[in-house]
Motif scaffolding. Structure first.
Motif, short mmCIF file in Angstrom:
data_model
loop_
_atom_site.label_atom_id
_atom_site.label_comp_id
_atom_site.label_asym_id
_atom_site.label_seq_id
_atom_site.Cartn_x
_atom_site.Cartn_y
_atom_site.Cartn_z
N THR A 199 0.84 -1.20 0.00
CA THR A 199 0.00 0.00 0.00
C THR A 199 0.87 1.25 0.00
OG1 THR A 199 -1.76 -1.15 1.19
CG2 THR A 199 -1.77 1.25 1.29
N GLN A 235 0.83 4.36 -2.58
CA GLN A 235 0.68 5.74 -2.09
C GLN A 235 1.80 6.63 -2.63
OE1 GLN A 235 -1.91 7.03 0.25
NE2 GLN A 235 -1.04 8.79 -0.84
N LYS A 239 -5.11 9.88 -1.21
CA LYS A 239 -5.00 9.06 -0.01
C LYS A 239 -5.54 7.67 -0.32
CE LYS A 239 -6.38 8.58 4.83
NZ LYS A 239 -7.18 9.13 5.94
N VAL A 240 -4.68 6.66 -0.24
CA VAL A 240 -5.07 5.27 -0.55
C VAL A 240 -5.95 4.72 0.56
CG1 VAL A 240 -4.24 2.93 -0.94
CG2 VAL A 240 -2.99 4.87 -1.90
N GLU A 241 -7.08 4.14 0.17
CA GLU A 241 -7.97 3.50 1.14
C GLU A 241 -7.78 1.98 1.17
OE1 GLU A 241 -11.87 6.13 1.75
OE2 GLU A 241 -11.77 5.23 -0.26
N TYR A 266 -9.03 4.98 -3.81
CA TYR A 266 -8.35 6.11 -3.15
C TYR A 266 -9.17 7.39 -3.27
CZ TYR A 266 -6.61 7.68 -7.78
OH TYR A 266 -6.51 8.13 -9.08
#
Length: 511
Positions: free
Chosen positions: A373, A377, A442-444, A458
């Motif tokens: 992740t 990002q 912002k990576v979810e 994201y």
């Protein structure tokens, strides 16, 4: 009769010479009577002078007719060899055929019962993986072990497991060429074939399993068959003789179980001695597993016990046993990925000591060649930082900048989403009122959906800055299903697609 005038010996009446001294007699002419048939047959048995052919008595030293000495001159009549009869010929032919068959049979038997040929037949029998056939060529010197198809099925089942098929190929090769390496068998001579050729047979070496426990009253089973109950806190028992193979050992106390699978095979198994001793301790453990793939399954001794979500999974209050292993698996569209395994020792992760915030309670199992992740990002941070710069009316957005932007996308300038980014940038730059847009990602979540293919959800935070006194406008959008590809050779991500309009949503925003 005629008396010799020289020596007085009485000779036959028709003698011409004395048969004693050889004195010649006066010749008297007389008619020779025709011999009767019996006399003729009798005469055929008499001796004849080799000089004149006259019949002579059997004991005469000189011929009575010509005086020829007889002792040295007379030779036995030549025997005429009669031709072989049909029966004799058949007998001789039959004898010759038997000799040929015996020699051919010996040569064939010497080849058929040779050492390499016997090993080859043993190898072919094991290759069938038929316990009935294998039982016919295997024996044992352990008086407590019985060779049978039922027992040898355990050996066959071991090599039928997917993880041991390569070992079975090695086993067959060594059986045929180097049987001294088999470990679970020894090759010995057991009598002779036809009383001439050594007979080779495989002698199986049974295995024994020692089980120890730390509590009394524990029911102990082997392959679901109860064999003992522990009688103290330091109980030990040994089971065997057993056929080499895989066995499941179970300890049960009240409602708790400890189950372990032991590979009791010597061949190609450096852990044999360790696996031959099982320590069953029924205590609980708790731990956390972290990984670089969300959606990966957590396996405890091949049994699923959890799933990685947001980079971690929590496993609590499981009963520990010897040989307990943790592993992660993740299935993509084209492959089944597996992490390394972690074997939990008896002293680790006791449930009473579990602390979810402590590194001592964590097992990290990352997949090789998988991007995290954090990697995703970093890629998005770089993209949206450049995007912010491109939107500024004080910066350039010419061919060089477009080429830089295209590097973020699969197929570059021909990518549809890349064209949308260009349009967005140009709309800001040509609006007249907007100075620039500051963008942050912002990576979810990140999910690996194939080899080097990742599905990413994201958020995008846009902060629009105006040239006049207009307040900045902040907006938040979400890409729910963006597809990224990782290029191993270039060691970089690229956007394949952003999921289309159906996977793009406004989350919030305002002045």
């Amino acid at each position: 009769m005629k008396n010799c005038p020289n020596c007085g010996h009485e000779n036959l009446a028709d003698a011409r010479f004395c048969e004693e001294c050889g004195q010649p007699f006066a010749i008297e002419v007389s008619e020779e009577p025709v011999l009767a048939e019996e006399e003729q047959q009798e005469s055929e048995k008499k001796r004849f002078c080799p000089n004149c052919g006259e019949s002579i008595p059997a004991d005469a030293d000189f011929c009575p007719n010509c005086g020829h000495p007889l002792k040295a001159a007379v030779r036995p009549a030549t025997t005429v060899r009669k031709p072989l009869s049909k029966k004799q010929k058949i007998a001789i032919g039959t004898g010759a055929a038997i000799v040929v068959l015996l020699i051919g049979g010996f040569l064939f038997s010497r080849h058929y019962y040779s050492y390499p040929q016997q090993l080859s037949r043993l190898e072919q029998t094991f290759k069938t993986q038929d316990p009935e056939k294998i039982a016919e060529i295997v024996t044992s010197e352990d008086p407590n072990y019985q060779v049978s198809a039922a027992n040898l099925k355990k050996f066959v089942s071991y090599y039928q497991e997917s993880g041991h098929k390569a070992d079975f190929a090695d086993f067959l090769m060594d059986l045929k060429t180097n049987p001294s390496h088999l470990a679970d068998f020894s090759l010995q001579t057991k009598g002779k074939y036809l009383g001439l050729f050594p007979r080779y047979q495989l002698v199986i070496q049974p295995v024994y399993l020692t089980v120890t426990t730390d509590q009394a009253g524990m029911a102990l089973s082997l392959d679901d068959k109860k064999l003992a109950t522990s009688k103290g806190s330091n109980y030990q028992t040994t089971w065997g003789p057993l056929t080499p193979g895989s066995y499941q050992v179970e300890g049960k106390l009240d409602n708790e179980k400890s189950v372990s699978k032991q590979a009791l095979m010597r061949y190609n198994n450096p852990e044999f001695e360790t696996n031959s001793h099982v320590n069953i301790n029924l205590h609980k453990i708790s731990f956390k597993v972290t990984s670089n793939i969300d959606g990966a399954k957590v396996l405890l001794n091949d049994k699923e016990v959890g799933m990685i979500e947001k980079g971690q999974a929590e496993i609590k209050d499981v009963v520990w046993h010897q040989g307990m292993e943790v592993q992660l698996t993740f299935k993509t569209a084209s492959d089944q990925l597996k992490s390394d395994t972690y074997q939990i020792a008896a002293s680790e992760f006791a449930a009473d000591d579990y602390d979810e915030d402590s590194d001592a309670s964590v097992i990290q199992l990352d997949f090789d060649h998988v991007q995290s992740t954090a990697d995703v990002q970093n890629f998005l941070d770089s993209l949206y930082s450049d995007l912010s710069g491109y939107t500024s009316r004080y910066g350039a957005f010419g061919a060089a900048q477009k080429s830089e932007l295209a590097e973020y996308f699969v197929n570059g300038l021909s990518n549809a989403d890349e064209k949308d980014f260009e349009k967005f940038i140009n709309d800001i730059r040509t609006s007249g009122k907007k100075s620039q847009v500051d963008a942050k990602a912002k990576v979810e979540s990140v999910s690996m959906t194939g080899k080097d293919v990742y599905t990413v959800q994201y958020l995008i935070y846009y902060d629009t800055v105006y040239t006049d006194d207009t307040d900045d406008v902040s907006e938040v959008f979400r890409y729910k299903k963006a597809t990224l590809r990782y290029d191993e050779d270039e060691a970089k991500f690229q956007i394949d697609n952003l999921g289309g309009a159906e996977n793009f949503e406004r989350v919030g925003g305002g002045a």
